[in-house]
Design a protein around this motif. Structure first.
Motif, mmCIF file in Angstrom:
data_model
loop_
_atom_site.group_PDB
_atom_site.id
_atom_site.type_symbol
_atom_site.label_atom_id
_atom_site.label_comp_id
_atom_site.label_asym_id
_atom_site.label_seq_id
_atom_site.Cartn_x
_atom_site.Cartn_y
_atom_site.Cartn_z
ATOM 1 N N TYR A 64 -6.376 -8.108 17.109
ATOM 2 C CA TYR A 64 -6.188 -6.621 16.541
ATOM 3 C C TYR A 64 -7.614 -5.751 16.640
ATOM 4 O O TYR A 64 -7.493 -4.941 17.267
ATOM 5 C CB TYR A 64 -5.088 -6.482 15.600
ATOM 6 C CG TYR A 64 -4.982 -4.973 15.280
ATOM 7 C CD1 TYR A 64 -3.968 -4.402 15.921
ATOM 8 C CD2 TYR A 64 -5.448 -4.314 14.440
ATOM 9 C CE1 TYR A 64 -3.840 -3.012 15.767
ATOM 10 C CE2 TYR A 64 -5.102 -3.062 14.177
ATOM 11 C CZ TYR A 64 -4.149 -2.288 14.740
ATOM 12 O OH TYR A 64 -4.000 -0.982 14.566
ATOM 13 N N LYS A 66 -10.438 -6.620 17.780
ATOM 14 C CA LYS A 66 -11.096 -6.498 18.911
ATOM 15 C C LYS A 66 -10.505 -5.369 19.858
ATOM 16 O O LYS A 66 -11.386 -4.728 20.559
ATOM 17 C CB LYS A 66 -10.886 -7.913 19.945
ATOM 18 C CG LYS A 66 -11.996 -8.946 19.045
ATOM 19 C CD LYS A 66 -11.962 -10.111 19.600
ATOM 20 C CE LYS A 66 -12.747 -11.345 19.115
ATOM 21 N NZ LYS A 66 -12.595 -12.596 19.619
ATOM 22 N N ARG A 67 -9.207 -5.368 19.999
ATOM 23 C CA ARG A 67 -8.338 -4.656 20.862
ATOM 24 C C ARG A 67 -8.905 -2.975 20.365
ATOM 25 O O ARG A 67 -9.179 -2.100 21.136
ATOM 26 C CB ARG A 67 -7.045 -4.771 20.777
ATOM 27 C CG ARG A 67 -6.578 -5.821 21.489
ATOM 28 C CD ARG A 67 -5.075 -6.080 21.690
ATOM 29 N NE ARG A 67 -4.591 -5.879 20.435
ATOM 30 C CZ ARG A 67 -3.749 -7.086 19.969
ATOM 31 N NH1 ARG A 67 -3.576 -7.865 20.607
ATOM 32 N NH2 ARG A 67 -3.083 -6.773 18.564
ATOM 33 N N GLU A 68 -8.927 -2.973 19.084
ATOM 34 C CA GLU A 68 -9.336 -1.410 18.514
ATOM 35 C C GLU A 68 -10.521 -0.946 18.543
ATOM 36 O O GLU A 68 -10.960 -0.026 19.083
ATOM 37 C CB GLU A 68 -8.851 -1.406 16.642
ATOM 38 C CG GLU A 68 -7.429 -1.634 16.647
ATOM 39 C CD GLU A 68 -6.675 -0.126 17.089
ATOM 40 O OE1 GLU A 68 -7.251 0.886 16.742
ATOM 41 O OE2 GLU A 68 -5.616 -0.448 17.648
ATOM 42 N N ARG A 69 -11.441 -2.012 18.647
ATOM 43 C CA ARG A 69 -12.924 -1.693 18.656
ATOM 44 C C ARG A 69 -13.233 -1.317 20.354
ATOM 45 O O ARG A 69 -13.697 -0.382 20.813
ATOM 46 C CB ARG A 69 -13.633 -2.924 18.612
ATOM 47 C CG ARG A 69 -14.044 -3.142 16.992
ATOM 48 C CD ARG A 69 -14.911 -3.650 16.598
ATOM 49 N NE ARG A 69 -14.300 -4.822 15.930
ATOM 50 C CZ ARG A 69 -14.445 -6.341 15.911
ATOM 51 N NH1 ARG A 69 -15.429 -6.674 16.750
ATOM 52 N NH2 ARG A 69 -13.569 -7.280 15.400
ATOM 53 N N ALA A 70 -12.296 -2.153 21.032
ATOM 54 C CA ALA A 70 -12.550 -1.643 22.625
ATOM 55 C C ALA A 70 -12.022 -0.455 22.811
ATOM 56 O O ALA A 70 -12.412 0.452 23.642
ATOM 57 C CB ALA A 70 -11.899 -2.738 23.427
ATOM 58 N N ARG A 71 -10.925 -0.093 22.088
ATOM 59 C CA ARG A 71 -10.241 1.474 22.578
ATOM 60 C C ARG A 71 -11.216 2.236 22.113
ATOM 61 O O ARG A 71 -11.338 3.353 22.510
ATOM 62 C CB ARG A 71 -9.026 1.332 21.943
ATOM 63 C CG ARG A 71 -7.718 0.669 22.693
ATOM 64 C CD ARG A 71 -6.534 0.816 21.775
ATOM 65 N NE ARG A 71 -5.411 -0.081 22.380
ATOM 66 C CZ ARG A 71 -4.579 -0.727 21.624
ATOM 67 N NH1 ARG A 71 -4.511 -0.116 20.339
ATOM 68 N NH2 ARG A 71 -3.900 -1.635 22.173
ATOM 69 N N GLU A 72 -11.779 2.046 20.879
ATOM 70 C CA GLU A 72 -12.704 3.301 20.204
ATOM 71 C C GLU A 72 -13.920 3.227 21.130
ATOM 72 O O GLU A 72 -14.425 4.382 21.286
ATOM 73 C CB GLU A 72 -12.979 2.803 18.848
ATOM 74 C CG GLU A 72 -11.929 2.934 17.982
ATOM 75 C CD GLU A 72 -12.353 2.464 16.454
ATOM 76 O OE1 GLU A 72 -13.477 1.916 16.384
ATOM 77 O OE2 GLU A 72 -11.320 2.381 15.656
ATOM 78 N N LYS A 74 -13.992 2.965 24.405
ATOM 79 C CA LYS A 74 -13.785 3.694 25.550
ATOM 80 C C LYS A 74 -13.305 4.881 25.470
ATOM 81 O O LYS A 74 -14.025 5.922 25.916
ATOM 82 C CB LYS A 74 -12.228 3.125 26.264
ATOM 83 C CG LYS A 74 -12.435 1.883 27.087
ATOM 84 C CD LYS A 74 -10.872 1.563 27.708
ATOM 85 C CE LYS A 74 -10.999 0.475 28.508
ATOM 86 N NZ LYS A 74 -9.658 0.133 29.155
ATOM 87 N N SER A 75 -12.921 5.253 24.041
ATOM 88 C CA SER A 75 -12.553 6.772 23.895
ATOM 89 C C SER A 75 -14.094 7.653 23.476
ATOM 90 O O SER A 75 -14.400 8.713 23.718
ATOM 91 C CB SER A 75 -11.658 6.872 22.834
ATOM 92 O OG SER A 75 -12.305 6.564 21.509
ATOM 93 N N ARG A 78 -15.838 8.170 26.812
ATOM 94 C CA ARG A 78 -15.152 9.255 27.780
ATOM 95 C C ARG A 78 -15.510 10.859 27.040
ATOM 96 O O ARG A 78 -15.716 11.684 27.701
ATOM 97 C CB ARG A 78 -13.446 9.003 27.435
ATOM 98 C CG ARG A 78 -13.262 7.995 28.407
ATOM 99 C CD ARG A 78 -11.558 7.952 28.199
ATOM 100 N NE ARG A 78 -11.137 6.864 29.051
ATOM 101 C CZ ARG A 78 -9.932 6.403 29.018
ATOM 102 N NH1 ARG A 78 -8.989 6.706 28.091
ATOM 103 N NH2 ARG A 78 -9.671 5.278 29.407
#
Length: 81
Positions: A64, A66-72, A74-75, A78
């Motif tokens: 979880y 790792k997924r959150e860090r990847a989303r952050e 990406k955002s 952007r």
């Protein structure tokens, strides 16, 4: 019928046999019926498939994070662009 483990007192052979609970098979090595004793054997261990308990929760939390860090990340890229 379960598989039981036996030991022959006459020749010392150990063997497994598929028999009923009340039967005593003859020894396959010497053929003796007297002196064959049923042994207490260890049951098969429960197979461990995947993680259980605390380890499973820890593993899920790490995924979880790792997924959150990847989303952050990406955002953040952007917003910068």
């Amino acid at each position: 019928m379960p598989i039981y483990e036996f030991a022959c007192g006459a020749c010392g052979a150990r063997f497994e046999e598929l028999t009923r609970a009340d039967e005593t098979p003859p020894c396959p090595s010497c053929g003796a019926r007297d002196g064959v004793e049923r042994q207490i054997s260890m049951p098969a261990p429960t197979p461990k498939i995947g993680l259980r308990g605390r380890d499973a929760r820890r593993s899920e939390a790490q995924r979880y994070d790792k997924r959150e860090r990847a989303r952050e990340a990406k955002s953040a890229t952007r917003k910068d662009a």
